[in-house]
Scaffold this motif. Structure first.
Motif, PDB file in Angstrom:
ATOM      1  N   MET A  34      37.067  42.562  47.867  1.00 34.89           N
ATOM      2  CA  MET A  34      35.996  41.595  47.650  1.00 34.89           C
ATOM      3  C   MET A  34      36.042  41.078  46.227  1.00 34.89           C
ATOM      4  N   GLY A  35      35.680  39.819  46.068  1.00 34.50           N
ATOM      5  CA  GLY A  35      35.716  39.230  44.740  1.00 34.50           C
ATOM      6  C   GLY A  35      34.449  38.475  44.409  1.00 34.50           C
ATOM      7  N   TRP A  36      34.236  38.295  43.126  1.00 32.73           N
ATOM      8  CA  TRP A  36      33.190  37.420  42.614  1.00 32.73           C
ATOM      9  C   TRP A  36      33.852  36.295  41.819  1.00 32.73           C
ATOM     10  N   PHE A  37      33.399  35.095  42.061  1.00 34.22           N
ATOM     11  CA  PHE A  37      33.837  33.917  41.328  1.00 34.22           C
ATOM     12  C   PHE A  37      32.594  33.223  40.776  1.00 34.22           C
ATOM     13  N   ARG A  38      32.807  32.302  39.853  1.00 34.20           N
ATOM     14  CA  ARG A  38      31.680  31.524  39.346  1.00 34.20           C
ATOM     15  C   ARG A  38      32.138  30.103  39.059  1.00 34.20           C
ATOM     16  N   GLN A  39      31.158  29.202  39.108  1.00 32.33           N
ATOM     17  CA  GLN A  39      31.440  27.805  38.814  1.00 32.33           C
ATOM     18  C   GLN A  39      30.306  27.235  37.986  1.00 32.33           C
ATOM     19  N   ALA A  40      30.650  26.826  36.772  1.00 33.99           N
ATOM     20  CA  ALA A  40      29.692  26.179  35.888  1.00 33.99           C
ATOM     21  C   ALA A  40      29.735  24.675  36.112  1.00 33.99           C
ATOM     22  N   PRO A  41      28.674  23.962  35.760  1.00 33.78           N
ATOM     23  CA  PRO A  41      28.647  22.512  35.957  1.00 33.78           C
ATOM     24  C   PRO A  41      29.820  21.819  35.272  1.00 33.78           C
ATOM     25  N   GLY A  42      30.508  20.986  36.012  1.00 38.66           N
ATOM     26  CA  GLY A  42      31.620  20.240  35.446  1.00 38.66           C
ATOM     27  C   GLY A  42      32.899  21.029  35.265  1.00 38.66           C
ATOM     28  N   LYS A  43      32.903  22.274  35.727  1.00 37.32           N
ATOM     29  CA  LYS A  43      34.093  23.114  35.570  1.00 37.32           C
ATOM     30  C   LYS A  43      34.588  23.583  36.926  1.00 37.32           C
ATOM     31  N   GLU A  44      35.841  24.021  36.939  1.00 36.06           N
ATOM     32  CA  GLU A  44      36.406  24.557  38.160  1.00 36.06           C
ATOM     33  C   GLU A  44      35.897  25.978  38.400  1.00 36.06           C
ATOM     34  N   ARG A  45      35.932  26.358  39.650  1.00 35.64           N
ATOM     35  CA  ARG A  45      35.542  27.727  40.002  1.00 35.64           C
ATOM     36  C   ARG A  45      36.556  28.692  39.387  1.00 35.64           C
ATOM     37  N   GLU A  46      36.059  29.795  38.836  1.00 34.53           N
ATOM     38  CA  GLU A  46      36.947  30.738  38.174  1.00 34.53           C
ATOM     39  C   GLU A  46      36.691  32.162  38.659  1.00 34.53           C
ATOM     40  N   VAL A  48      36.018  36.049  38.496  1.00 38.63           N
ATOM     41  CA  VAL A  48      35.223  36.917  37.632  1.00 38.63           C
ATOM     42  C   VAL A  48      35.676  38.374  37.766  1.00 38.63           C
ATOM     43  N   ALA A  49      35.651  38.873  39.008  1.00 41.10           N
ATOM     44  CA  ALA A  49      35.986  40.277  39.230  1.00 41.10           C
ATOM     45  C   ALA A  49      36.328  40.487  40.695  1.00 41.10           C
ATOM     46  N   ALA A  50      37.052  41.567  40.966  1.00 37.97           N
ATOM     47  CA  ALA A  50      37.377  41.924  42.342  1.00 37.97           C
ATOM     48  C   ALA A  50      37.470  43.433  42.444  1.00 37.97           C
ATOM     49  N   VAL A  51      37.256  43.922  43.655  1.00 36.91           N
ATOM     50  CA  VAL A  51      37.333  45.355  43.915  1.00 36.91           C
ATOM     51  C   VAL A  51      38.101  45.571  45.202  1.00 36.91           C
ATOM     52  N   TYR A  52      38.995  46.538  45.154  1.00 35.71           N
ATOM     53  CA  TYR A  52      39.807  46.857  46.311  1.00 35.71           C
ATOM     54  C   TYR A  52      38.932  47.494  47.387  1.00 35.71           C
ATOM     55  N   TRP A  53      39.478  47.581  48.612  1.00 33.61           N
ATOM     56  CA  TRP A  53      38.662  48.025  49.744  1.00 33.61           C
ATOM     57  C   TRP A  53      38.049  49.399  49.517  1.00 33.61           C
ATOM     58  N   SER A  54      38.750  50.290  48.821  1.00 35.81           N
ATOM     59  CA  SER A  54      38.258  51.645  48.620  1.00 35.81           C
ATOM     60  C   SER A  54      37.272  51.746  47.462  1.00 35.81           C
ATOM     61  N   GLY A  55      37.215  50.710  46.640  1.00 36.11           N
ATOM     62  CA  GLY A  55      36.368  50.755  45.458  1.00 36.11           C
ATOM     63  C   GLY A  55      37.024  51.391  44.255  1.00 36.11           C
ATOM     64  N   SER A  56      38.229  51.921  44.424  1.00 35.15           N
ATOM     65  CA  SER A  56      38.870  52.670  43.349  1.00 35.15           C
ATOM     66  C   SER A  56      39.627  51.784  42.374  1.00 35.15           C
ATOM     67  N   THR A  57      39.941  50.571  42.772  1.00 34.15           N
ATOM     68  CA  THR A  57      40.695  49.656  41.919  1.00 34.15           C
ATOM     69  C   THR A  57      39.886  48.391  41.704  1.00 34.15           C
ATOM     70  N   THR A  58      39.759  48.010  40.450  1.00 32.94           N
ATOM     71  CA  THR A  58      38.982  46.821  40.104  1.00 32.94           C
ATOM     72  C   THR A  58      39.791  45.907  39.196  1.00 32.94           C
TER      73      THR A  58
END
Length: 123
Positions: A34-46, A48-58
């Motif tokens: 699973m991942g988190w992305f963000r998009q600020a006004p006037g900018k491309e989506r970027e 932020v963070a991701a976590v592997y299925w087990s939660g052990s790798t980020t």
């Protein structure tokens, strides 16, 4: 596919904290990175963070490493983003997404997206 709903956004002063949640429906949630992305006004989506299925790798973007923490609770079908020491430049709409295949840092590698939650950091 998995359906995703984000919550927890809001207005916070610089230096403050917020915790975003992303609730997923579907019995296969635990099989996805699973991942988190963000998009600020006037900018491309970027990324932020991701976590592997087990939660052990980020994975983190350099701009948030050391300030943000991604985690997941597969029993609750939920992924979290704890955001500390927030800065005005963190202001954006934050999206969670389920990774399907490919480079985990690229939004094209994610197949399901939430509707987003607004985070605003005032100076």
């Amino acid at each position: 596919q998995v359906q995703l709903v984000e919550s927890g956004g809001g207005l916070v002063q610089a230096g403050g904290s917020l915790r975003l949640s992303c609730a997923a429906s579907g019995r296969t949630f635990s099989s996805y990175a699973m991942g988190w992305f963000r998009q600020a006004p006037g900018k491309e989506r970027e990324f932020v963070a991701a976590v592997y299925w087990s939660g052990s790798t980020t994975y983190y973007a350099p701009s948030v490493k050391g300030r943000f923490t991604i985690s997941r609770d597969n029993a609750k079908n939920t992924v979290y983003l704890q955001m500390n020491s927030l800065k005005p430049e963190d202001t954006a709409v934050y999206y969670c997404a389920a990774h399907t295949n490919g480079n985990i840092y690229l939004d094209g590698s994610y197949g399901s997206w939430g509707q987003g939650t607004q985070v605003t950091v005032s100076s």
